[in-house]
Design a protein around this motif. Sequence first.
Motif, mmCIF file in Angstrom:
data_model
loop_
_atom_site.group_PDB
_atom_site.id
_atom_site.type_symbol
_atom_site.label_atom_id
_atom_site.label_comp_id
_atom_site.label_asym_id
_atom_site.label_seq_id
_atom_site.Cartn_x
_atom_site.Cartn_y
_atom_site.Cartn_z
ATOM 1 N N ALA A 1 0.828 -1.209 0.000
ATOM 2 C CA ALA A 1 0.000 0.000 0.000
ATOM 3 C C ALA A 1 0.859 1.253 0.000
ATOM 4 O O ALA A 1 0.498 2.268 -0.609
ATOM 5 C CB ALA A 1 -0.942 -0.023 1.199
ATOM 6 N N SER B 1 0.832 4.343 -2.638
ATOM 7 C CA SER B 1 0.685 5.720 -2.151
ATOM 8 C C SER B 1 1.792 6.612 -2.692
ATOM 9 O O SER B 1 1.557 7.773 -3.047
ATOM 10 C CB SER B 1 0.691 5.736 -0.620
ATOM 11 O OG SER B 1 -0.404 4.985 -0.105
ATOM 12 N N LEU C 1 -4.847 1.537 -5.235
ATOM 13 C CA LEU C 1 -4.371 0.181 -4.999
ATOM 14 C C LEU C 1 -5.030 -0.784 -5.990
ATOM 15 O O LEU C 1 -6.243 -0.792 -6.157
ATOM 16 C CB LEU C 1 -4.678 -0.231 -3.563
ATOM 17 C CG LEU C 1 -4.179 -1.607 -3.124
ATOM 18 C CD1 LEU C 1 -2.654 -1.651 -3.175
ATOM 19 C CD2 LEU C 1 -4.669 -1.933 -1.718
#
Length: 231
Positions: A150, A154, A160
């Motif tokens: 994740a 980011s 995602l």
Amino acid sequence: MIHEVDAAMRALVEQRAIANDEVEVVFDAPTREWSGRRNSPTIDIYLYDIREDMRRRERGLLNEYGDPDSSEASRVIARHLPPRHFKLSYLITAWTQRPEDEHRLLSELLSCFLRYDALPQELLGGELAALQLPVPVTVALPPPEDRAFADVWSALGGELRPSIDVVVSAPVDTGQHWAAGAPVQEPARINIAGRNGWPAQESYGGSRPRSEPPRDTARVSMRRRRGRRKP
């Protein structure tokens, strides 16, 4: 080395994972801007992390021998440090117009990578092939504690998506080589200075002289008597 691993990964995916020539294989960062420009089925093999594989580091020096077809086949001509291994982490994603097609491509990719514990030798080139060492591959292992998938998405500024994490541990020649000295052709000769008028003697290979002057037994016995203690 990195570009050689990239070439092997591309060949593996194109030749043994997908049979559709319309699917493009790229190494771009899957950012939001990039995904907005994509207009054809694509498999993205994004390299997002490089770090040394400390479990494979070796110590000491390795010998290099002469031409095996000559008389110097058993002679050490140089020494070098063992190769270092580096883990190249790839985030593999599929991009199509429908999620079902993306899942199908990911399934084909996963099945392909699971068939190989290492990159096939026939797909390697350049210095990676010259080392003649295996290039291990791990597929979809849990991420390290200091990094989550994740966090990668980011950092890329995107949403995602389902992906396959493939880690390649590639050997790299350090380039640190040292030439070995010439072999010893005859034993070393050591000159021993004479004493008490006796001529100098020669010793080979560190052995004792061939002859020694006679010992003064009277002086030796006197020293022994003086060293004894009276009862």
